[in-house]
Design an enzyme around this catalytic site. Structure first.
Site, mmCIF file in Angstrom:
data_model
loop_
_atom_site.group_PDB
_atom_site.id
_atom_site.type_symbol
_atom_site.label_atom_id
_atom_site.label_comp_id
_atom_site.label_asym_id
_atom_site.label_seq_id
_atom_site.Cartn_x
_atom_site.Cartn_y
_atom_site.Cartn_z
ATOM 1 C CG ASP A 23 -32.540 -5.981 -12.882
ATOM 2 O OD1 ASP A 23 -32.511 -4.970 -13.595
ATOM 3 O OD2 ASP A 23 -32.536 -5.932 -11.639
ATOM 4 C CE LYS A 55 -23.636 -10.612 -22.428
ATOM 5 N NZ LYS A 55 -22.644 -9.765 -21.838
ATOM 6 C CB THR A 57 -43.254 -0.012 -15.474
ATOM 7 O OG1 THR A 57 -42.535 -0.902 -16.324
ATOM 8 C CG2 THR A 57 -44.388 -0.748 -14.794
ATOM 9 C CD GLU A 69 -45.779 -2.122 -19.892
ATOM 10 O OE1 GLU A 69 -45.974 -1.639 -18.764
ATOM 11 O OE2 GLU A 69 -46.672 -2.666 -20.552
HETATM 12 C C1 SAM Z 1 -35.513 -3.613 -14.665
HETATM 13 S S1 SAM Z 1 -35.877 -2.702 -13.217
HETATM 14 C C2 SAM Z 1 -37.651 -2.533 -13.266
HETATM 15 C C3 SAM Z 1 -38.162 -1.363 -12.479
HETATM 16 C C4 SAM Z 1 -39.683 -1.159 -12.514
HETATM 17 N N1 SAM Z 1 -40.396 -2.279 -11.915
HETATM 18 C C5 SAM Z 1 -40.177 -0.910 -13.914
HETATM 19 O O1 SAM Z 1 -40.882 -1.772 -14.460
HETATM 20 O O2 SAM Z 1 -39.862 0.172 -14.455
HETATM 21 C C6 SAM Z 1 -35.688 -3.920 -11.940
HETATM 22 C C7 SAM Z 1 -35.499 -3.304 -10.578
HETATM 23 O O3 SAM Z 1 -35.451 -4.355 -9.600
HETATM 24 C C8 SAM Z 1 -34.494 -4.004 -8.616
HETATM 25 N N2 SAM Z 1 -34.054 -5.255 -7.962
HETATM 26 C C9 SAM Z 1 -33.381 -6.286 -8.529
HETATM 27 N N3 SAM Z 1 -33.173 -7.267 -7.645
HETATM 28 C C10 SAM Z 1 -33.728 -6.851 -6.474
HETATM 29 C C11 SAM Z 1 -33.804 -7.418 -5.177
HETATM 30 N N4 SAM Z 1 -33.268 -8.617 -4.921
HETATM 31 N N5 SAM Z 1 -34.425 -6.715 -4.201
HETATM 32 C C12 SAM Z 1 -34.972 -5.493 -4.473
HETATM 33 N N6 SAM Z 1 -34.915 -4.893 -5.686
HETATM 34 C C13 SAM Z 1 -34.300 -5.566 -6.671
HETATM 35 C C14 SAM Z 1 -33.391 -3.290 -9.404
HETATM 36 O O4 SAM Z 1 -32.626 -2.441 -8.595
HETATM 37 C C15 SAM Z 1 -34.191 -2.518 -10.441
HETATM 38 O O5 SAM Z 1 -34.505 -1.207 -10.020
#
Ligand code: SAM
Length: 219
Positions: free
Chosen positions: A126, A130, A197, A200
């Site tokens: 994520d 901001k 992904t 991506e």
């Molecule tokens: C922006 S998405 C990216 C998903 C995937 N890696 C992709 O590239 O399509 C980030 C993912 O990280 C997970 N996430 C964020 N913080 C996390 C944490 N502390 N532990 C486990 N998962 C987490 C979120 O729920 C989300 O599904």
């Protein structure tokens, strides 16, 4: 004033955990996901690769299918995503993946032995674009220190993002860490190829440049 008995509240790197689930997802949570859940006592006899935040699990299932010589541990806080990955694993009959549903920080602190990981992947975390939210970005000094205690000699850390300022701060962080090298040590394992992904893909559509950064611990 007396001191609080509670530990300081940790800043979360995620916004949502559950969300509304379809009946099929709920069924997968109850009947499929439990078969893949990671526990402290899980025994694996292959190099273990941690994939942090696998989203809906498509890229992790892709890697597991192509790299049977590795065992993958996927961490995800989003329950429908964990259920989706479990369903994909069952459909593809893959047995080289375990799922840790929950915050990866707690997984590392409580459910994983030290120096257990041959590789760590953090694909499109994520971005918290901001400035006032940058503190919620996962890969920062404190989290890196935690990861390092779990990485074996020769282990790789592979970060990918489409957010230029996140990549810049990660590059600076990794460069400033004397334990890590941007050169692969002799006979260490290569970072594992990844497909494009879902997140991506979103970045590409928005015209963002993709950056992959890989570092290793010396052997
Ligand atoms: C922006 S998405 C990216 C998903 C995937 N890696 C992709 O590239 O399509 C980030 C993912 O990280 C997970 N996430 C964020 N913080 C996390 C944490 N502390 N532990 C486990 N998962 C987490 C979120 O729920 C989300 O599904």
């Amino acid at each position: 004033m007396s001191k609080s008995i509670y530990p300081p509240r940790r800043i979360k790197s995620f916004a949502r955990c559950a969300g509304r689930m379809t009946p099929a997802q709920r069924l997968a949570v109850e009947s499929v996901l439990p078969q893949y859940v990671w526990s402290k006592d899980t025994v694996v006899d292959k190099p273990l690769i941690l994939d942090i935040g696998f989203g809906m699990g498509h890229s992790l299932a892709w890697q597991a299918e192509r790299y049977p010589q590795f065992h993958f541990l996927g961490a995800e806080v989003f329950l429908p995503g964990a259920a989706r990955l479990a369903t994909l694993l069952q459909e593809k009959q893959l047995s080289n993946v375990h799922i840790a549903y929950g915050d990866v920080v707690l997984l590392l602190q409580e459910q994983l032995a030290l120096h257990r990981l041959a590789g760590v992947q953090l694909f499109f975390p994520d971005p918290w674009p901001k400035k006032r939210h940058h503190k919620r970005r996962l890969l920062q000094r404190e989290f890196l220190d935690l990861l390092l205690t779990h990485m074996q000699p020769g282990a790789f850390l592979h970060f990918a993002s489409d957010w230029a300022d996140y990549c810049l701060s990660v590059r600076e962080l990794l460069t400033s860490c004397p334990k890590l090298s941007f050169e692969k040590p002799l006979s260490a394992i290569e970072a594992i190829a990844r497909p494009q992904t879902r997140y991506e893909n979103r970045g590409v559509v928005q015209g963002h440049e993709i950056e992959d950064i890989v570092v290793w611990l010396p052997q």
